[in-house]
Design an enzyme around this catalytic site. Structure first.
Site, PDB file in Angstrom:
ATOM      1  CG  ASP A 161       0.035  -2.732   6.728  1.00  0.00           C
ATOM      2  OD1 ASP A 161      -1.068  -3.026   7.247  1.00  0.00           O
ATOM      3  OD2 ASP A 161       0.199  -1.716   6.036  1.00  0.00           O
ATOM      4  NE  ARG A 218      -9.938  -2.605  -1.886  1.00  0.00           N
ATOM      5  CZ  ARG A 218      -9.224  -1.890  -1.018  1.00  0.00           C
ATOM      6  NH1 ARG A 218      -7.924  -2.085  -0.899  1.00  0.00           N
ATOM      7  NH2 ARG A 218      -9.797  -0.984  -0.270  1.00  0.00           N
ATOM      8  CE1 TYR A 258      -9.120   2.816   7.219  1.00  0.00           C
ATOM      9  CE2 TYR A 258      -8.260   3.982   9.133  1.00  0.00           C
ATOM     10  CZ  TYR A 258      -8.129   3.579   7.818  1.00  0.00           C
ATOM     11  OH  TYR A 258      -7.020   3.936   7.112  1.00  0.00           O
ATOM     12  CE  LYS A 259      -7.655  -0.863   5.451  1.00  0.00           C
ATOM     13  NZ  LYS A 259      -8.249  -0.063   4.381  1.00  0.00           N
ATOM     14  CG  PHE A 299      -1.957   1.043   1.222  1.00  0.00           C
ATOM     15  CD1 PHE A 299      -3.025   0.950   0.339  1.00  0.00           C
ATOM     16  CD2 PHE A 299      -1.877   2.149   2.049  1.00  0.00           C
ATOM     17  CE1 PHE A 299      -3.999   1.937   0.298  1.00  0.00           C
ATOM     18  CE2 PHE A 299      -2.848   3.140   2.014  1.00  0.00           C
ATOM     19  CZ  PHE A 299      -3.907   3.031   1.132  1.00  0.00           C
TER      20      PHE A 299
END
Lengths: 411, 411
Positions: A209, A383, A234-235, A132
């Site tokens: 990560d 996605r 927050y995912k 990322f």
């Protein structure tokens, strides 16, 4: 909808009816007509049905009534209490190694600086070009300011970092290996245990990560011998937009951990105020500023849900959801020129898949207007992030059917 | 209570009745019997009456219904929109120079690194021994890692950093002057305009820590020519425990600003994901991780209240409150051995005062048990933080009378 026959071996209704976690869906806030199918749980998880009430209780109780007393009574420990709970429920981390703080990016900076300092005689940070952007950008910054170089792995775009790829690049020049447990685009699930072992054999330390894996599948940081880890909440952990992140530091590294951001909350006694700075023992050492206590509240409620469901059941549903999405992609979208950019083998796949088509940037916006919400990832990817506790098989079917219809309309 | 006659020229009831801001008190959440007098508004401001409803609306609306679409629709700009609003209402900052992010401590680190890099040929960071610990700790860390030294000013404990004190220490060695606008302990209000001017004449840049002044008195960063500023939002801005901080970077510094924490939200296009890192133009450059959007919501509501009241009226009430507290201290506490550790001249005093007595550590805990809530500051200080929109004169009287009674009991 132009196709009436199901494209998959089982239809969504049957799969939803048989889903042992189906009752968890009612624990999430009902968004009404604005959301027809939410397929971006890996960018921003949905609020719980009780999140607003939970926040109201916090405002009226600890904040409103206890006020500053609440810092003494509970808040000073909240980053560690919630961290330990997250460690236990999601990370396979024994107490005292996980903390909630800052953002993922700020924590990556801190951990990378700390890790690099542990290997002063080694010059390389090993990363993947597919990581990322924030990981890459931060590592480039840390490399530049500490005189290190980045050695880039170049995994296939529809796959990720294999053990072999890492093995070939490791050497006695490698200081730190910083990799994503699940690749943000392809969804490739790295073999964190084997890569950690290989890195250690080469004398390097690892930072994982976990942004796309925490809350989506079992993680065993202690058992895998991981040195450092970081991730967002927050995912799949539904902490809300910009909720604070978490960091894991294995007990063995804590005594020597050097946090470059030496703020008061990382001091041995934050309220001493007179003595010169001395770093705290344990995970407090990684803190810098005042802990974001209000912003942690939605996460606290969600961890109860995750614990109730259990990670093995969550992983089983995650695999079933992505499997179903791939079946539908093969059946409905492949002939329209859509390619799968994610692993077909569930053993090396996380809880999202990416599919590619040149028209997907425009199509994503059209879908959003109709309440069908996947994410777009450049240059041409849609996605589909399937959050095991909140996503139904019906949503997957509605979403992929809508992509099919949009593509057909343009064909 | 052992004293029946008022110790001050005017009694609290008269002062409250004449207070033009008195109606704002009903806009705050009513804590009920658990809080008799809240005198720590400069450690943690109280929630508004509508804060919980405001959060609920956010959870059900932008987060719950718009979900990931809200990032495109509004959240990407929230740090700047709220920053600009704060800049306009509280800081005297034209748009495009203020952002909400991280914690005060993390922002101090970023700004100090950036400021030091602007003066590569200068070796000193000028600070005061009386500054808040996190400022000192972070500066010591930055000094160590960038080969700088800290030159410590040693102002009197009951006062603060005068222009003369700074002038004497400034030289062509001075890279950065980092000072608190209002001293966290004494409440001394520094002459930010004159000190900034003096620093610039010596070729240094300034960073002002506004934690104890933002929301309590008029600030004119643009007019004063300030380079950088930072502050928290959970004191007089009532953002809630651990709410995100703010930073100001004068337009002239933005093009060359080097943020060492190069995360994706500070990139020119955070969603490009393919191009190498290039810093954003403007204040976005100071961001690192995902903005704490949920955690900014209470602050947004409070800024409306501050704007409605206006900073001049807020400052007038703040002075009246601290003046009253000092009168009561003189009348009730001085003869019990309590000393005032804050300026008597309102022109150099912020919105809190500190009083000292050897028994105050124990007494603070006793007061807390009775719902009378000041703060304790080592080694022997009780700090009375008087938040102009939420604190009444009656609370000040109740608080100081209770301190008197506790001291008398022990005498």
């Amino acid at each position: 909808m132009s196709e009436q026959s199901p494209a998959a071996a089982l239809d969504a209704a049957t799969l939803d009816a048989a889903d042992p976690l189906r009752h968890f869906r009612s624990r999430f806030f009902d968004p009404g007509a604005q959301v027809v199918a939410y397929l971006d749980g890996n960018s921003l998880g949905r609020p719980l049905r009780d999140t607003a009430a939970y926040l109201s209780e916090f405002v009226a109780g600890a904040w409103g009534e206890r006020l500053i007393r609440a810092w003494d009574e509970q808040w000073m420990e909240v980053p560690f209490v919630v961290g330990d709970r997250l460690g236990q429920v999601c990370l396979g981390a024994a107490p005292g190694q996980t903390v909630i703080a800052d953002s993922t990016s700020v924590l990556i900076y801190k951990l990378l600086r700390a890790a690099v300092a542990e290997r002063p005689d080694r010059v390389e940070i090993l990363m993947a070009r597919s990581d990322f952007p924030t990981d890459r950008y931060l590592a480039e910054g840390v490399a530049a300011e500490t005189g290190r170089t980045i050695r880039w792995l170049e995994p296939p775009l529809d796959s990720g970092v294999s053990v072999d790829l890492v093995q070939e690049a490791l050497s006695d020049r490698t200081a730190v290996v910083l990799l994503s447990h699940i690749a943000y685009r392809s969804g490739y699930l790295a073999d964190a245990a084997a890569i950690t072992r290989a890195a250690h054999e080469a004398g390097a330390v690892v930072i994982w990560d976990l942004c796309h894996s925490a809350g989506a599948l079992p993680i065993e940081l202690d058992a895998w011998g991981v040195d450092y880890a970081v991730g967002c909440t927050y995912k799949y952990l539904n902490g809300g937009p910009g909720s604070p992140a978490f960091a894991y530091v294995a007990a063995a590294h804590q005594a020597t951990l050097r946090n470059p951001l030496t703020g008061w909350m990382g001091a041995a006694d934050p309220f001493d105020m007179i003595a010169p700075f001395a770093p705290a023992t344990g995970m407090r050492r990684l803190l810098t500023g005042t802990p974001p206590v209000l912003a942690m509240q939605p996460l606290i409620a969600m961890l109860d849900l995750v614990a109730e469901a259990g990670m093995p059941a969550i992983r089983a549903k995650s695999i079933a959801l992505t499997e179903f999405a791939i079946e539908l992609t093969d059946g409905l979208l492949a002939r329209l020129g859509v390619t799968l950019s994610s692993p077909r083998d569930a053993a090396v796949r996380g809880s999202h898949i990416t599919i590619d088509h040149p028209d997907f940037r425009e199509i994503t916006l059209a879908l959003w207007d109709h309440g069908i919400i996947p994410d777009f990832r450049p240059p041409t990817g849609i996605r589909l992030g399937l959050s095991p506790l909140s996503t139904s098989f019906a949503e997957v079917e509605v979403g992929i059917t809508a992509i099919h219809d949009e593509l057909s309309r343009r064909a």
